[in-house]
Design a protein around this motif. Structure first.
Motif, PDB file in Angstrom:
ATOM      1  N   UNK A 167       0.848  -1.191   0.000  1.00 29.78           N
ATOM      2  CA  UNK A 167       0.000   0.000   0.000  1.00 29.78           C
ATOM      3  C   UNK A 167       0.880   1.235   0.000  1.00 29.78           C
ATOM      4  N   UNK A 168       0.270   2.390  -0.085  1.00 28.83           N
ATOM      5  CA  UNK A 168       0.976   3.629   0.162  1.00 28.83           C
ATOM      6  C   UNK A 168       1.286   3.705   1.663  1.00 28.83           C
ATOM      7  N   UNK A 169       2.080   4.687   2.046  1.00 22.86           N
ATOM      8  CA  UNK A 169       2.344   4.920   3.462  1.00 22.86           C
ATOM      9  C   UNK A 169       1.248   5.813   4.046  1.00 22.86           C
ATOM     10  N   UNK A 170       0.758   5.425   5.215  1.00 21.47           N
ATOM     11  CA  UNK A 170      -0.310   6.155   5.894  1.00 21.47           C
ATOM     12  C   UNK A 170       0.189   6.658   7.244  1.00 21.47           C
ATOM     13  N   UNK A 171      -0.424   7.729   7.772  1.00 24.83           N
ATOM     14  CA  UNK A 171      -0.033   8.218   9.097  1.00 24.83           C
ATOM     15  C   UNK A 171      -0.102   7.117  10.150  1.00 24.83           C
ATOM     16  N   UNK A 172       0.797   7.179  11.127  1.00 23.20           N
ATOM     17  CA  UNK A 172       0.923   6.118  12.116  1.00 23.20           C
ATOM     18  C   UNK A 172      -0.330   5.798  12.900  1.00 23.20           C
TER      19      UNK A 172
END
Length: 210
Positions: A83-88
């Motif tokens: 996936x894309x990177x998402x906020x933690x």
């Protein structure tokens, strides 16, 4: 942006299922319909200057600010989706729902995942999910539940090993603020490079020995 080695379109799904079944390692023998093993991994980042971003990037699970991604590995150990990177602060379930990986599956496919992926309500029709059982109000697992936990863990170790390889790239030890806008591309490039390394599984690697 998904990996270049992502699942093909739906018209290729039957062929992909046959390919998966034709290269099942021993750890997946009891999960013949398994299509992917799914897990999440995180990358540490600088503290964003924006207060809202600071809050979103804080992972209560890791007790630090991160960006997270969901990765998927085929039974033969090939990394097939990122996936894309998402906020933690984004949950695994929310990432799976948003990233579109479930749209690449079809009826008859089985997903192997950990307890953090309680996504039964998001599964496409005919797609199954296998996660370890929860203790709930019980003090101990039954013998059958304990055996199931062991089998699921043995089948999922491949995606954990793939994530470990991804994070061996020094650039992912800490993405500085000036590269934040490129962080997803950097992460997914590292994912692509994983498939150029030696196969994760010895029984698969042995097939390529000269």
């Amino acid at each position: 942006m998904d990996l270049a080695v992502r699942f093909g379109p739906r018209r290729c799904s039957q062929r992909s299922q046959l390919k998966c079944k034709g290269s099942l390692p021993k750890s997946f023998e009891e999960f013949a319909s398994a299509r992917i093993a799914m897990d999440a991994t995180e990358v540490i980042q600088d503290i964003p200057s924006d207060m809202n971003c600071q809050s979103l990037s804080y992972s209560s699970y890791k007790s630090r600010r991160t960006v997270n991604a969901v990765t998927c590995v085929a039974p033969n150990g090939a990394l097939v989706f990122s996936s894309e990177l998402y906020p933690g602060s984004t949950s695994n379930s929310a990432i799976v729902d948003h990233c579109g990986v479930l749209n690449q599956l079809q009826a008859g496919d089985l997903i192997k995942a950990g307890k953090g992926f309680n996504i039964f309500d998001k599964l496409p029709s005919g797609v199954s999910l296998n996660i370890p059982p929860f203790l709930s109000n019980k003090a101990h697992f039954t013998k059958e539940e304990a055996e199931l936990c062991y089998k699921i863990g043995k089948a999922r170790i491949h995606v954990e090993s793939a994530n470990e390889r991804i994070k061996n790239y020094d650039i992912l030890n800490h993405i500085p603020a000036q590269y934040r806008h490129l962080s997803t591309k950097i992460f997914q490039l590292c994912c692509c490079l994983i498939n150029l390394q030696a196969p994760l599984l010895k029984e698969i690697a042995d097939k390529y020995e000269i």
